[in-house]
Enzyme design. Structure first.
Site, PDB file in Angstrom:
ATOM      1  N   LYS A 187       0.830  -1.213   0.000  1.00  0.00           N
ATOM      2  CA  LYS A 187       0.000   0.000   0.000  1.00  0.00           C
ATOM      3  C   LYS A 187       0.863   1.263   0.000  1.00  0.00           C
ATOM      4  O   LYS A 187       0.618   2.194  -0.747  1.00  0.00           O
ATOM      5  CB  LYS A 187      -0.913   0.055   1.245  1.00  0.00           C
ATOM      6  CG  LYS A 187      -1.825  -1.111   1.429  1.00  0.00           C
ATOM      7  CD  LYS A 187      -2.771  -0.891   2.601  1.00  0.00           C
ATOM      8  CE  LYS A 187      -2.116  -0.781   3.960  1.00  0.00           C
ATOM      9  NZ  LYS A 187      -1.500  -2.025   4.449  1.00  0.00           N
ATOM     10  N   ARG A 210      -8.751   1.531  10.236  1.00  0.00           N
ATOM     11  CA  ARG A 210      -8.451   0.115  10.467  1.00  0.00           C
ATOM     12  C   ARG A 210      -9.533  -0.556  11.304  1.00  0.00           C
ATOM     13  O   ARG A 210      -9.411  -1.750  11.593  1.00  0.00           O
ATOM     14  CB  ARG A 210      -7.114  -0.007  11.209  1.00  0.00           C
ATOM     15  CG  ARG A 210      -5.917  -0.265  10.287  1.00  0.00           C
ATOM     16  CD  ARG A 210      -4.686  -0.056  11.127  1.00  0.00           C
ATOM     17  NE  ARG A 210      -3.577  -0.886  10.786  1.00  0.00           N
ATOM     18  CZ  ARG A 210      -2.445  -0.412  10.245  1.00  0.00           C
ATOM     19  NH1 ARG A 210      -2.327   0.856   9.942  1.00  0.00           N
ATOM     20  NH2 ARG A 210      -1.431  -1.225  10.015  1.00  0.00           N
ATOM     21  N   ARG A 256      11.802  -7.101   4.817  1.00  0.00           N
ATOM     22  CA  ARG A 256      11.816  -5.644   4.663  1.00  0.00           C
ATOM     23  C   ARG A 256      12.923  -4.989   5.508  1.00  0.00           C
ATOM     24  O   ARG A 256      13.108  -5.339   6.679  1.00  0.00           O
ATOM     25  CB  ARG A 256      10.444  -5.131   5.136  1.00  0.00           C
ATOM     26  CG  ARG A 256      10.087  -3.782   4.670  1.00  0.00           C
ATOM     27  CD  ARG A 256       8.609  -3.592   4.630  1.00  0.00           C
ATOM     28  NE  ARG A 256       7.982  -3.488   5.945  1.00  0.00           N
ATOM     29  CZ  ARG A 256       6.743  -3.043   6.111  1.00  0.00           C
ATOM     30  NH1 ARG A 256       6.019  -2.680   5.079  1.00  0.00           N
ATOM     31  NH2 ARG A 256       6.224  -2.984   7.318  1.00  0.00           N
ATOM     32  N   ARG A 310      12.219  -3.035  11.027  1.00  0.00           N
ATOM     33  CA  ARG A 310      11.219  -2.522  11.972  1.00  0.00           C
ATOM     34  C   ARG A 310      10.964  -3.576  13.031  1.00  0.00           C
ATOM     35  O   ARG A 310      10.813  -4.754  12.699  1.00  0.00           O
ATOM     36  CB  ARG A 310       9.907  -2.246  11.218  1.00  0.00           C
ATOM     37  CG  ARG A 310       9.768  -0.821  10.732  1.00  0.00           C
ATOM     38  CD  ARG A 310       8.602  -0.657   9.813  1.00  0.00           C
ATOM     39  NE  ARG A 310       7.313  -1.074  10.367  1.00  0.00           N
ATOM     40  CZ  ARG A 310       6.139  -0.843   9.776  1.00  0.00           C
ATOM     41  NH1 ARG A 310       6.105  -0.198   8.631  1.00  0.00           N
ATOM     42  NH2 ARG A 310       5.019  -1.250  10.308  1.00  0.00           N
ATOM     43  N   ARG A 359      -0.047  -9.108  13.860  1.00  0.00           N
ATOM     44  CA  ARG A 359      -0.586  -8.042  12.998  1.00  0.00           C
ATOM     45  C   ARG A 359      -1.613  -8.603  12.017  1.00  0.00           C
ATOM     46  O   ARG A 359      -2.626  -7.974  11.734  1.00  0.00           O
ATOM     47  CB  ARG A 359       0.551  -7.336  12.243  1.00  0.00           C
ATOM     48  CG  ARG A 359       1.401  -6.458  13.167  1.00  0.00           C
ATOM     49  CD  ARG A 359       2.710  -6.075  12.532  1.00  0.00           C
ATOM     50  NE  ARG A 359       2.582  -5.105  11.468  1.00  0.00           N
ATOM     51  CZ  ARG A 359       3.537  -4.881  10.564  1.00  0.00           C
ATOM     52  NH1 ARG A 359       4.665  -5.563  10.602  1.00  0.00           N
ATOM     53  NH2 ARG A 359       3.357  -3.980   9.644  1.00  0.00           N
TER      54      ARG A 359
HETATM   55  P1  AMP Z   1       1.687   0.459   9.610  1.00  0.00           P
HETATM   56  O1  AMP Z   1       2.948   1.202   9.353  1.00  0.00           O
HETATM   57  O2  AMP Z   1       0.515   0.972   8.827  1.00  0.00           O
HETATM   58  O3  AMP Z   1       1.865  -1.037   9.447  1.00  0.00           O
HETATM   59  O4  AMP Z   1       1.307   0.709  11.150  1.00  0.00           O
HETATM   60  C1  AMP Z   1       2.196   0.324  12.179  1.00  0.00           C
HETATM   61  C2  AMP Z   1       1.465   0.283  13.500  1.00  0.00           C
HETATM   62  O5  AMP Z   1       0.957   1.592  13.819  1.00  0.00           O
HETATM   63  C3  AMP Z   1       0.243  -0.637  13.564  1.00  0.00           C
HETATM   64  O6  AMP Z   1       0.587  -1.982  13.798  1.00  0.00           O
HETATM   65  C4  AMP Z   1      -0.522  -0.002  14.743  1.00  0.00           C
HETATM   66  O7  AMP Z   1       0.079  -0.323  15.972  1.00  0.00           O
HETATM   67  C5  AMP Z   1      -0.291   1.501  14.514  1.00  0.00           C
HETATM   68  N1  AMP Z   1      -1.347   2.063  13.641  1.00  0.00           N
HETATM   69  C6  AMP Z   1      -1.185   2.636  12.408  1.00  0.00           C
HETATM   70  N2  AMP Z   1      -2.352   3.042  11.909  1.00  0.00           N
HETATM   71  C7  AMP Z   1      -3.292   2.721  12.825  1.00  0.00           C
HETATM   72  C8  AMP Z   1      -4.710   2.853  12.872  1.00  0.00           C
HETATM   73  N3  AMP Z   1      -5.410   3.397  11.864  1.00  0.00           N
HETATM   74  N4  AMP Z   1      -5.358   2.413  13.984  1.00  0.00           N
HETATM   75  C9  AMP Z   1      -4.683   1.876  15.022  1.00  0.00           C
HETATM   76  N5  AMP Z   1      -3.356   1.683  15.034  1.00  0.00           N
HETATM   77  C10 AMP Z   1      -2.642   2.105  13.946  1.00  0.00           C
END
Ligand code: AMP
Length: 211
Positions: A13, A85, A124, A157, A168
């Site tokens: 994405k 989400r 990654r 990460r 996740r």
């Molecule tokens: P991402 O980089 O999108 O994979 O997000 C990394 C982490 O940030 C996720 O595993 C959540 O802990 C937190 N996070 C990001 N976006 C959201 C969201 N919309 N709602 C809740 N937690 C979020």
């Protein structure tokens, strides 16, 4: 035009959002990136979300909705990557856009098997200094553990470790997947097959938007 990019972690994405935002002069908002920036700054918000993110769980709807509320303004075109989400976040966004006189144009759903997701995420890597992305399996650095562009060391990460990825994916299936139904009912969901070259996916995305 406002878009939401939906899909499990690791479906590409972010890569497509960056490209599409350039092409259509939109603003790319990744809530994950915003939260990681807060952690890097050592802000109060960053400290509050650090452990939750490291476990691969979701931060609370209240916190993330506030981040969105403070980050979005009327008259700008957005690509939202990683938000919403949960159903509660989707409802908040509908409401918030409504108040701003904006609306959600499309939701793009990136489809990829869990096996492929695990491979992509465990491979990654990112440069600490310039932020360039790599993947051990698909796009390794010619300098091994160092960045090709600036020579700094690459890092993984903490939430890209296998046991966290499994959580996740569980969180995605339980809390985010119901959004597919939510947006199908609104007739704005478009599916994209994500196991293809980046350029092909990008072409399809542009076609969806032009159509
Ligand atoms: P991402 O980089 O999108 O994979 O997000 C990394 C982490 O940030 C996720 O595993 C959540 O802990 C937190 N996070 C990001 N976006 C959201 C969201 N919309 N709602 C809740 N937690 C979020």
């Amino acid at each position: 035009m406002n878009l939401v990019f939906l899909g499990a972690p690791g479906t590409g994405k972010g890569t497509q959002a960056v490209r599409l935002a350039k092409e259509y002069n939109s603003k790319h908002i990744s809530t994950g990136d915003l939260l990681r920036a807060e952690m890097d700054k050592g802000s109060e918000l960053g400290l509050r979300v650090k452990d939750i993110m490291a476990r691969g769980s979701l931060v609370s709807d209240d916190i993330i909705n506030t981040v969105i509320e403070n980050g979005l303004e009327a008259g700008t075109s957005y690509i939202l990557d990683g938000y919403p989400r949960t159903i509660a976040q989707a409802e908040f966004l509908d409401n918030f856009f409504g108040k701003m006189g904006e609306k959600l144009s499309f939701v793009i759903n990136f489809i990829l098997s869990e096996e492929e997701i695990i491979k992509r995420l465990t491979g990654r890597r990112k440069c600490r200094k310039c932020g360039k992305d790599y993947n051990l399996y698909f796009n390794p650095s010619s300098k091994g553990d160092d960045c090709e562009a600036c020579g700094s060391v690459l890092y993984q990460r903490p939430d890209d470790k296998k046991e966290v990825i499994i959580n996740r994916l569980k969180v995605y299936n339980e809390q985010t997947k119901p959004l597919l139904d939510y947006y199908t009912k609104k007739n704005i969901l478009k599916n994209i097959e994500a196991r293809r070259p980046i350029d092909q996916i990008f072409k399809d995305l542009c076609k969806v938007i032009q159509d």
